[in-house]
Design a protein around this motif. Structure first.
Motif: not given
Length: 187
Positions: A158-160, A138-141, A165-166
């Protein structure tokens, strides 16, 4: 598919084309991007998505991040996120690398089918910390942009999978108090 357990494999949301990877015992989730509940098996031979998928906007209350930043006693670098029931977790990034994923070996573990077993790595480099997509499905954003390898700056999101996550970089401030082993023994 019908029922709760879809089986092992990769599935595509019929509404937004978001890809979800499941193990044999995983239940079919709601789509983390659109909330859809209908999936079809994704092709093993196609890696490109047919439509653009936008991440849901983070409309979450950001006050908890400011509160956490104000209450951190020790300078350093942290990944902060909200766990179940709104509990705030601040993970100190002290090692050369930190594993994020669904695996039991992950340092930051999310038991969630939208997160790959080995989803991402936080790597300490001479020029700072970087996030590396560890071949996740699903990737890392970072700040809404899909990345393979990106330098982190204070305040980056950061979206996992479906988890936000911040990254917090708390500098040493004159007058900041933090306990060390030598101070604890002093009278």
């Amino acid at each position: 598919m019908s029922g709760n357990v879809a089986g092992t494999g990769t599935f595509r949301c019929v509404d937004c084309d978001n890809i979800v990877s499941l193990d044999a015992a995983d239940e079919l989730p709601l789509c983390p991007h659109c909330g859809g509940h209908e999936f079809v098996r994704a092709s093993l031979f196609t890696t490109a998505q047919t439509t653009m998928v936008e991440l849901p906007s983070a409309v979450e209350d950001q006050a908890w991040i400011d509160d956490l930043r104000d209450n951190v006693d020790e300078p350093g670098q942290y990944l902060a996120y909200r766990a179940g029931e709104g509990d705030v977790v601040a993970f100190a990034l002290r090692r050369e690398w930190t594993r994020i994923g669904r695996s039991l070996a992950a340092d930051i573990r999310f038991d969630d089918p939208t997160v790959s077993r080995r989803h991402a790595l936080i790597v300490r480099q001479p020029d700072g910390l970087r996030v590396l997509d560890d071949r996740s499905l699903n990737g890392v954003f970072v700040n809404g942009e899909r990345v393979e390898w990106s330098t982190l700056a204070d305040g980056d999101e950061i979206v996992i999978g479906r988890h936000h996550l911040h990254f917090l970089d708390v500098p040493v401030v004159s007058g900041m108090r933090y306990s060390s082993a030598s101070e604890q023994g002093a009278v």
